[in-house]
Enzyme design. Structure first.
Site, PDB file in Angstrom:
ATOM      1  N   ASP A  44       0.838  -1.196   0.000  1.00 35.61           N
ATOM      2  CA  ASP A  44       0.000   0.000   0.000  1.00 35.61           C
ATOM      3  C   ASP A  44       0.872   1.244   0.000  1.00 35.61           C
ATOM      4  O   ASP A  44       1.631   1.489   0.937  1.00 35.61           O
ATOM      5  CB  ASP A  44      -0.898   0.035   1.248  1.00 35.61           C
ATOM      6  N   TYR A  49       2.747  10.046  -0.561  1.00 33.23           N
ATOM      7  CA  TYR A  49       3.870   9.566   0.268  1.00 33.23           C
ATOM      8  C   TYR A  49       5.221   9.861  -0.400  1.00 33.23           C
ATOM      9  O   TYR A  49       6.264   9.744   0.243  1.00 33.23           O
ATOM     10  CB  TYR A  49       3.783   8.057   0.532  1.00 33.23           C
ATOM     11  N   LYS A  74      -2.895   5.707  -4.058  1.00 35.57           N
ATOM     12  CA  LYS A  74      -4.004   6.631  -3.776  1.00 35.57           C
ATOM     13  C   LYS A  74      -3.797   7.960  -4.485  1.00 35.57           C
ATOM     14  O   LYS A  74      -2.659   8.419  -4.615  1.00 35.57           O
ATOM     15  CB  LYS A  74      -4.104   6.896  -2.266  1.00 35.57           C
ATOM     16  N   HIS A 107      -7.817   9.206  -1.683  1.00 36.37           N
ATOM     17  CA  HIS A 107      -7.135   9.224  -0.385  1.00 36.37           C
ATOM     18  C   HIS A 107      -7.996   9.815   0.739  1.00 36.37           C
ATOM     19  O   HIS A 107      -7.896   9.403   1.895  1.00 36.37           O
ATOM     20  CB  HIS A 107      -5.827  10.027  -0.516  1.00 36.37           C
TER      21      HIS A 107
HETATM   22  P1  NDP Z   1       1.174   1.203  11.903  1.00 40.60           P
HETATM   23  O1  NDP Z   1       0.062   0.885  12.843  1.00 40.60           O
HETATM   24  O2  NDP Z   1       1.474   0.279  10.801  1.00 40.60           O
HETATM   25  O3  NDP Z   1       2.476   1.430  12.813  1.00 40.60           O
HETATM   26  C1  NDP Z   1       3.684   1.797  12.238  1.00 40.60           C
HETATM   27  C2  NDP Z   1       4.577   2.335  13.354  1.00 40.60           C
HETATM   28  O4  NDP Z   1       4.810   1.315  14.324  1.00 40.60           O
HETATM   29  C3  NDP Z   1       5.915   2.763  12.859  1.00 40.60           C
HETATM   30  O5  NDP Z   1       6.341   3.818  13.686  1.00 40.60           O
HETATM   31  C4  NDP Z   1       6.787   1.511  13.052  1.00 40.60           C
HETATM   32  O6  NDP Z   1       8.131   1.904  13.266  1.00 40.60           O
HETATM   33  C5  NDP Z   1       6.189   0.892  14.298  1.00 40.60           C
HETATM   34  N1  NDP Z   1       6.147  -0.587  14.273  1.00 40.60           N
HETATM   35  C6  NDP Z   1       5.918  -1.383  13.187  1.00 40.60           C
HETATM   36  N2  NDP Z   1       5.886  -2.668  13.547  1.00 40.60           N
HETATM   37  C7  NDP Z   1       6.115  -2.715  14.880  1.00 40.60           C
HETATM   38  C8  NDP Z   1       6.216  -3.762  15.811  1.00 40.60           C
HETATM   39  N3  NDP Z   1       6.064  -5.019  15.435  1.00 40.60           N
HETATM   40  N4  NDP Z   1       6.475  -3.445  17.106  1.00 40.60           N
HETATM   41  C9  NDP Z   1       6.626  -2.148  17.497  1.00 40.60           C
HETATM   42  N5  NDP Z   1       6.529  -1.100  16.649  1.00 40.60           N
HETATM   43  C10 NDP Z   1       6.277  -1.382  15.343  1.00 40.60           C
HETATM   44  O7  NDP Z   1       0.877   2.715  11.404  1.00 40.60           O
HETATM   45  P2  NDP Z   1       0.919   3.510  10.027  1.00 40.60           P
HETATM   46  O8  NDP Z   1       0.336   4.807  10.355  1.00 40.60           O
HETATM   47  O9  NDP Z   1       2.221   3.450   9.378  1.00 40.60           O
HETATM   48  O10 NDP Z   1      -0.148   2.752   9.100  1.00 40.60           O
HETATM   49  C11 NDP Z   1       0.190   1.666   8.278  1.00 40.60           C
HETATM   50  C12 NDP Z   1      -0.044   1.991   6.827  1.00 40.60           C
HETATM   51  O11 NDP Z   1      -1.383   2.418   6.608  1.00 40.60           O
HETATM   52  C13 NDP Z   1       0.802   3.159   6.297  1.00 40.60           C
HETATM   53  O12 NDP Z   1       2.146   2.817   6.083  1.00 40.60           O
HETATM   54  C14 NDP Z   1       0.034   3.501   5.060  1.00 40.60           C
HETATM   55  O13 NDP Z   1       0.321   2.582   4.023  1.00 40.60           O
HETATM   56  C15 NDP Z   1      -1.398   3.363   5.547  1.00 40.60           C
HETATM   57  N6  NDP Z   1      -1.948   4.656   6.043  1.00 40.60           N
HETATM   58  C16 NDP Z   1      -2.988   5.229   5.350  1.00 40.60           C
HETATM   59  C17 NDP Z   1      -3.547   6.405   5.748  1.00 40.60           C
HETATM   60  C18 NDP Z   1      -4.683   6.974   4.984  1.00 40.60           C
HETATM   61  O14 NDP Z   1      -5.066   8.125   5.233  1.00 40.60           O
HETATM   62  N7  NDP Z   1      -5.258   6.245   4.054  1.00 40.60           N
HETATM   63  C19 NDP Z   1      -3.051   7.134   6.932  1.00 40.60           C
HETATM   64  C20 NDP Z   1      -1.978   6.451   7.629  1.00 40.60           C
HETATM   65  C21 NDP Z   1      -1.485   5.250   7.190  1.00 40.60           C
HETATM   66  P3  NDP Z   1       9.360   1.292  12.384  1.00 40.60           P
HETATM   67  O15 NDP Z   1       9.087   1.581  10.946  1.00 40.60           O
HETATM   68  O16 NDP Z   1      10.535   2.032  12.933  1.00 40.60           O
HETATM   69  O17 NDP Z   1       9.367  -0.184  12.691  1.00 40.60           O
END
Ligand code: NDP
Length: 293
Positions: A44, A49, A74, A107
């Site tokens: 995704d 982004y 998106k 989006h």
């Molecule tokens: P997530 O819930 O996926 O969490 C990601 C965060 O948690 C990062 O800071 C990551 O850090 C950390 N993390 C990942 N895995 C672990 C783990 N196993 N243990 C502890 N910490 C962890 O949040 P996101 O907001 O990134 O959402 C995921 C995806 O959803 C986005 O990447 C995007 O593709 C989508 N999205 C869509 C939106 C929309 O408006 N449509 C808005 C926001 C997100 P690190 O990378 O350092 O591991």
């Protein structure tokens, strides 16, 4: 086996995917390559982004056959309107190096410029007719936005990608999605947004209820949260740039939560979102030009 989900138009997608929001462009190819090597087949991304090129690079380097992948991107709000969104598709496919997008998503709704939103959606419908996308969807649409869209749309969106994690479960919106046959895809599925933006005193990763369940199963909090989504029929797209976490978040098919555990996680809802209120997203506040290349 990792679960798959059949969308309302018959297209089958992996339930668990990999997100790249906030993954820096220069780190994206490596993160996505790691994810593909780990076994993820759903990626995704989004025009806003700024890392679609990295996603494309990783896809080409991975050697995974195109037909085995499910790629979502998106359209950003600056590119709404019929002609603008057709052009946004060209920009995204050029950056990704793909001919066809598996799921092309609006989006955000633009509640104060809904005609532009529906114009953009008509472009998605056209791309679907033309076979340039395999499914179309929306993101951050609340029930009233969905109702307004469906009054004008010919094709029901396949997916509504929304914020869902244990601290913001959106049960009303999920029911609205389900009533229309729209799949809920959870963004911030492990509550990342609560950790990187919001309440520093409370994190899904250290929540006692989630950690307690995780200990029962010999799994981690993130794995329990992903299992909760999958068992409730949602798609989830966790993001990480760390190979250990990328692997951890994919290792979620060897255990099962019982109903009481699912209910305990449901019970953590705070009703407070981490992301922007979709009703308040306007071009004035959130404008961001999407470059041609
Ligand atoms: P997530 O819930 O996926 O969490 C990601 C965060 O948690 C990062 O800071 C990551 O850090 C950390 N993390 C990942 N895995 C672990 C783990 N196993 N243990 C502890 N910490 C962890 O949040 P996101 O907001 O990134 O959402 C995921 C995806 O959803 C986005 O990447 C995007 O593709 C989508 N999205 C869509 C939106 C929309 O408006 N449509 C808005 C926001 C997100 P690190 O990378 O350092 O591991």
């Amino acid at each position: 086996m990792h679960p798959t989900i059949r969308l309302n138009n018959g297209v089958v997608m992996p339930a668990l995917g990999f997100g790249v929001f906030q993954t820096p462009p220069e780190a994206t190819a490596q993160a996505v390559e790691t994810a593909l090597r780990t076994g993820y087949r759903l990626i995704d991304t989004a025009a806003s982004y700024g890392n679609e090129r990295g996603v494309g690079e990783a896809i080409r380097a991975s050697g995974v056959p195109r037909e085995d992948l499910f790629v979502e991107t998106k359209v950003w709000i600056d590119d709404y309107g019929y002609d603008e969104t057709l052009h946004a598709f060209d920009k995204s496919t050029r950056k990704l190096g793909l001919e066809v997008i598996d799921l092309f998503i609006l989006h955000q709704p633009l509640p104060t410029a809904f005609d532009r939103t529906t114009g953009a959606y008509r472009a998605l419908e056209q791309l679907l007719t033309d076979g340039r996308v395999r499914a179309i969807g929306v993101s951050n649409f609340m029930p009233d936005h969905l109702a307004a869209l469906l009054e004008r749309a010919e094709v029901i969106p396949a997916v509504n990608q929304i914020e869902v994690h244990p601290y913001f479960t959106q049960s009303t919106l999920r029911s609205a999605n389900a009533a229309h046959g729209i799949l809920t895809q959870a963004w911030s599925p492990i509550g990342g947004i609560t950790a990187y933006r919001g309440d520093e005193t409370r994190s899904t990763f250290t929540d006692p209820v989630i950690v307690g369940i995780a200990e029962q199963h010999g799994k981690t909090a993130a794995q329990v949260m992903l299992r909760w989504h999958l068992q409730q029929g949602r798609s989830a797209i966790p993001k990480s740039v760390r190979p250990d976490r990328i692997a951890e978040n994919f290792d979620v098919v060897d255990f099962e939560l019982v109903d009481d555990e699912l209910a305990a996680i449901d019970g953590l809802d705070t009703g407070v979102r981490g992301g922007p209120d979709p009703a308040e997203v306007t071009l004035e506040k959130f404008s961001r030009e999407i470059p041609e290349n």
